[in-house]
Design a protein around this motif. Structure first.
Motif, PDB file in Angstrom:
ATOM      1  N   ALA A 135       0.826  -1.205   0.000  1.00 13.67           N
ATOM      2  CA  ALA A 135       0.000   0.000   0.000  1.00 13.67           C
ATOM      3  C   ALA A 135       0.862   1.258   0.000  1.00 13.67           C
ATOM      4  N   ASP A 136       1.880   1.274   0.827  1.00 12.02           N
ATOM      5  CA  ASP A 136       2.753   2.453   0.926  1.00 12.02           C
ATOM      6  C   ASP A 136       3.480   2.719  -0.391  1.00 12.02           C
ATOM      7  N   LYS A 137       3.895   1.659  -1.052  1.00 10.90           N
ATOM      8  CA  LYS A 137       4.596   1.786  -2.338  1.00 10.90           C
ATOM      9  C   LYS A 137       3.731   2.520  -3.363  1.00 10.90           C
ATOM     10  N   PHE A 138       2.468   2.127  -3.489  1.00  8.90           N
ATOM     11  CA  PHE A 138       1.611   2.715  -4.513  1.00  8.90           C
ATOM     12  C   PHE A 138       0.959   4.008  -4.054  1.00  8.90           C
ATOM     13  N   TYR A 139       0.697   4.146  -2.776  1.00  8.15           N
ATOM     14  CA  TYR A 139       0.205   5.424  -2.280  1.00  8.15           C
ATOM     15  C   TYR A 139       1.246   6.515  -2.498  1.00  8.15           C
ATOM     16  N   SER A 140       2.495   6.186  -2.254  1.00  6.52           N
ATOM     17  CA  SER A 140       3.563   7.180  -2.416  1.00  6.52           C
ATOM     18  C   SER A 140       3.657   7.664  -3.856  1.00  6.52           C
ATOM     19  N   CYS A 320      -8.514 -11.151  -1.518  1.00  3.90           N
ATOM     20  CA  CYS A 320      -7.531 -10.062  -1.625  1.00  3.90           C
ATOM     21  C   CYS A 320      -6.140 -10.530  -1.203  1.00  3.90           C
ATOM     22  N   THR A 321      -5.570 -11.421  -1.990  1.00  6.10           N
ATOM     23  CA  THR A 321      -4.212 -11.871  -1.706  1.00  6.10           C
ATOM     24  C   THR A 321      -3.226 -10.747  -1.978  1.00  6.10           C
ATOM     25  N   LEU A 322      -2.052 -10.891  -1.430  1.00  5.67           N
ATOM     26  CA  LEU A 322      -1.019  -9.876  -1.617  1.00  5.67           C
ATOM     27  C   LEU A 322      -0.744  -9.645  -3.103  1.00  5.67           C
ATOM     28  N   ASN A 323      -0.696 -10.719  -3.881  1.00  2.92           N
ATOM     29  CA  ASN A 323      -0.418 -10.599  -5.312  1.00  2.92           C
ATOM     30  C   ASN A 323      -1.514  -9.853  -6.052  1.00  2.92           C
ATOM     31  N   ARG A 324      -2.774 -10.190  -5.742  1.00  4.53           N
ATOM     32  CA  ARG A 324      -3.876  -9.540  -6.444  1.00  4.53           C
ATOM     33  C   ARG A 324      -3.987  -8.074  -6.080  1.00  4.53           C
ATOM     34  N   VAL A 325      -3.762  -7.748  -4.827  1.00  2.00           N
ATOM     35  CA  VAL A 325      -3.779  -6.352  -4.408  1.00  2.00           C
ATOM     36  C   VAL A 325      -2.723  -5.564  -5.182  1.00  2.00           C
ATOM     37  N   GLU A 326      -1.530  -6.111  -5.273  1.00  2.00           N
ATOM     38  CA  GLU A 326      -0.469  -5.422  -6.005  1.00  2.00           C
ATOM     39  C   GLU A 326      -0.805  -5.316  -7.488  1.00  2.00           C
ATOM     40  N   ILE A 328      -3.769  -5.098  -8.833  1.00  2.00           N
ATOM     41  CA  ILE A 328      -4.783  -4.052  -9.002  1.00  2.00           C
ATOM     42  C   ILE A 328      -4.146  -2.673  -8.914  1.00  2.00           C
ATOM     43  N   TYR A 329      -3.293  -2.471  -7.934  1.00  2.00           N
ATOM     44  CA  TYR A 329      -2.614  -1.180  -7.811  1.00  2.00           C
ATOM     45  C   TYR A 329      -1.810  -0.861  -9.074  1.00  2.00           C
ATOM     46  N   GLU A 330      -1.103  -1.858  -9.592  1.00  2.00           N
ATOM     47  CA  GLU A 330      -0.311  -1.652 -10.808  1.00  2.00           C
ATOM     48  C   GLU A 330      -1.201  -1.302 -11.999  1.00  2.00           C
ATOM     49  N   SER A 331      -2.341  -1.999 -12.124  1.00  2.00           N
ATOM     50  CA  SER A 331      -3.257  -1.729 -13.238  1.00  2.00           C
ATOM     51  C   SER A 331      -3.854  -0.334 -13.131  1.00  2.00           C
ATOM     52  N   LEU A 332      -4.251   0.062 -11.925  1.00  2.00           N
ATOM     53  CA  LEU A 332      -4.776   1.402 -11.727  1.00  2.00           C
ATOM     54  C   LEU A 332      -3.746   2.463 -12.080  1.00  2.00           C
ATOM     55  N   GLU A 333      -2.515   2.237 -11.669  1.00  2.00           N
ATOM     56  CA  GLU A 333      -1.442   3.195 -11.975  1.00  2.00           C
ATOM     57  C   GLU A 333      -1.278   3.362 -13.486  1.00  2.00           C
ATOM     58  N   LYS A 334      -1.278   2.254 -14.219  1.00  2.00           N
ATOM     59  CA  LYS A 334      -1.107   2.309 -15.677  1.00  2.00           C
ATOM     60  C   LYS A 334      -2.253   3.055 -16.361  1.00  2.00           C
ATOM     61  N   LEU A 335      -3.449   2.976 -15.776  1.00  2.00           N
ATOM     62  CA  LEU A 335      -4.618   3.645 -16.340  1.00  2.00           C
ATOM     63  C   LEU A 335      -4.779   5.072 -15.828  1.00  2.00           C
ATOM     64  N   GLY A 336      -3.859   5.493 -14.975  1.00  3.65           N
ATOM     65  CA  GLY A 336      -3.892   6.867 -14.485  1.00  3.65           C
ATOM     66  C   GLY A 336      -4.794   7.099 -13.296  1.00  3.65           C
ATOM     67  N   THR A 340      -5.942   5.107  -4.109  1.00  9.09           N
ATOM     68  CA  THR A 340      -6.928   5.363  -3.064  1.00  9.09           C
ATOM     69  C   THR A 340      -8.365   5.141  -3.522  1.00  9.09           C
ATOM     70  N   ASN A 341      -8.579   4.859  -4.805  1.00  8.57           N
ATOM     71  CA  ASN A 341      -9.934   4.648  -5.307  1.00  8.57           C
ATOM     72  C   ASN A 341     -10.538   3.327  -4.856  1.00  8.57           C
ATOM     73  N   VAL A 342      -9.728   2.433  -4.338  1.00  5.10           N
ATOM     74  CA  VAL A 342     -10.222   1.152  -3.862  1.00  5.10           C
ATOM     75  C   VAL A 342      -9.680   0.882  -2.465  1.00  5.10           C
ATOM     76  N   VAL A 343     -10.523   0.320  -1.609  1.00  2.06           N
ATOM     77  CA  VAL A 343     -10.117  -0.140  -0.286  1.00  2.06           C
ATOM     78  C   VAL A 343     -10.261  -1.658  -0.281  1.00  2.06           C
ATOM     79  N   PHE A 344      -9.344  -2.336   0.382  1.00  2.09           N
ATOM     80  CA  PHE A 344      -9.372  -3.796   0.415  1.00  2.09           C
ATOM     81  C   PHE A 344      -9.726  -4.298   1.810  1.00  2.09           C
ATOM     82  N   GLY A 345     -10.483  -5.396   1.831  1.00  2.00           N
ATOM     83  CA  GLY A 345     -10.758  -6.107   3.070  1.00  2.00           C
ATOM     84  C   GLY A 345     -10.063  -7.451   3.022  1.00  2.00           C
TER      85      GLY A 345
END
Length: 460
Positions: A135-140, A320-326, A328-336, A340-345
């Motif tokens: 989370a910190d990696k992609f939030y930053s 929400c495994t660690l791999n899938r969370v990462e 999703i974050y990577e895909s969101l980043e690529k799409l701009g 923070t648009n998604v919260v995970f449980g």
């Protein structure tokens, strides 16, 4: 004797978070206080009854229990690494010695109790730390200034082995995140770590619907949109809430019902968090956020990433495994899009398995980081004797223990080193193992916030 994290089972997770020692000590102190205050006849009746059935009463030295009861306190000294430390393998995290020569047996007598109380909390805290790093990696990168402690929540309560396990798991998770659905974790942290959860907003949850709620209202209303609008305008007009949305047709909800409620959503004094609960979480998350952007719009943050209108969002709590969370974050980043648009449980399965990049997973047990407690030193008839094990059949070097007394040092790069072979208890100022208990008294009790500051010194 030393409790040591000996070897990581998965090379992708070579370090472990130290946690749960203070609750063990507090519970142990309370239990032994009851033992010492109990009538000796009652104590020995219970002891004889169960030990007699288990081992045979003639095969154990029951006089030792009598002698301990008459002593009136637990003749034990414990030192430990500061909780919140991130330790590499081969490093003792707890050190024990007896303070009365008649009670050397007490140390290993406590082995099973110590291990079963401490290793799960270390494991759960490590899981939380691993998710926080992602989370910190992609939030930053995509949402600078946003709080990664708000990125995910514990959803694991119902899938844990029991209430106590669920409570300790969430109390460990909350070292790395402020959100949970496991309410009993809050009084646990207040009791054992003086966390003052309510005052510091530790353990934030969300008003949430479940499938039974959605299905029951559909049965009464004959549709889904009536209940959605009623929640927005009548039931929760001033409260953010999470709405499980795949009870029947998730994409109908996203593509038709939610847009039809646009006016009510934008007038709502809070955020509607749409919650998918099945299917491919990567494609569903990305598709949903894109649809919400097209429907509700939003803003561009200072890093240049899209942030949805604050009245709408997404929370995902299934798989929400660690791999899938990462991913999703990577895909969101690529799409701009900002992360923070998604919260995970994060649910119970993810607390019991750590996934490697190749999607193979390691199940969390005592052996995940090779936790074991071994006696390493004793004095017999005035003679100092190093005690150790080094099995010839142990090909991986896992079973070899320390030898003699140990000194643990921390290097500038944050790694630890254990130097063994000492013929006496090393002075407090020469080792990072610090006193936490002696002869019935807890020493250097730490608060939750001090421990979190040890794990995250840069943000606390």
């Amino acid at each position: 004797s030393y409790l040591t994290a000996r070897k990581a089972m998965n090379e992708n997770f070579p370090k472990m978070v130290v946690y749960g020692i203070q609750p063990f000590i507090m519970d142990m102190s309370e239990s032994f206080s009851e033992f010492f205050n109990a009538n000796l006849e009652d104590v020995m009746y219970e002891y004889d009854h169960y030990i007699g059935a288990h081992l045979g009463i003639g095969n154990v030295a029951r006089d030792r229990i009598v002698e301990l009861h008459e002593l009136g306190y637990l003749p034990l000294e414990i030192r430990a690494l500061p909780e919140g430390s991130v330790v590499n393998m081969g490093i003792p995290i707890v050190e024990m010695r007896n303070t009365h020569p008649r009670f050397a047996w007490v140390i290993q007598w406590l082995e099973c109790l110590l291990q079963t109380e401490v290793w799960p909390m270390c494991a759960y805290a490590t899981v939380g730390w691993e998710y926080h790093k992602v989370a910190d990696k992609f939030y930053s990168k995509t949402a600078p200034g946003a709080d990664p402690f708000m990125a995910m929540a514990d959803f694991g309560f119902r899938g844990m082995s029991c209430l106590e396990d669920a409570t300790r798991c969430s109390a460990s998770w909350l070292l790395s995140f402020n959100k949970t659905s496991t309410i009993p974790a809050l009084p646990y942290l207040d009791h054992y770590y003086n966390a003052e959860c309510a005052e510091h907003k530790i353990g934030i949850g969300a008003v949430s619907t479940e499938h039974s709620v959605m299905a029951a209202n559909y049965a009464i209303d004959g549709d889904e949109i009536t209940f959605v609008k009623r929640m927005l305008t009548e039931i929760y007009p001033n409260t953010s809430f999470s709405m499980v949305s795949d009870t029947y047709d998730y994409w109908n909800m996203v593509n038709n019902i939610i847009p039809a409620c646009k006016a009510e959503i934008l007038a709502h004094n809070g955020k509607l968090l749409v919650r998918p609960d099945s299917g491919d979480m990567v494609s569903i998350t990305i598709g949903t956020i894109q649809k919400f952007w097209d429907t509700f719009g939003g803003t561009i943050n200072e890093a240049g990433y899209k942030v949805l209108d604050p009245h709408i969002g997404l929370i995902y709590g299934d798989g929400c495994t660690l791999n899938r969370v990462e991913q999703i974050y990577e895909s969101l980043e690529k799409l701009g899009f900002a992360s923070t648009n998604v919260v995970f449980g994060v649910g119970a399965f993810c607390f019991h398995a750590l996934f490697s990049p190749d999607n193979k997973f390691t199940v969390l047990t005592r052996d995940t980081w090779g936790m074991a407690m071994k006696a390493t030193y004793g004095v017999f008839g005035g003679k100092e004797v190093p005690i150790y094990k080094d099995p010839k059949t142990d090909q991986g070097g896992l079973k070899k223990s320390q030898k003699g007394c140990c000194m643990v040092q921390k290097h500038p790069d944050g790694t630890y080193e254990c130097i063994d072979g000492f013929s006496e208890w090393v002075d407090d100022n020469l080792t990072v193992l610090k006193p936490v208990y002696k002869d019935g008294h807890i020493i250097n009790e730490k608060t939750f916030h001090e421990i979190r500051a040890t794990l995250y010194p840069e943000v606390v």
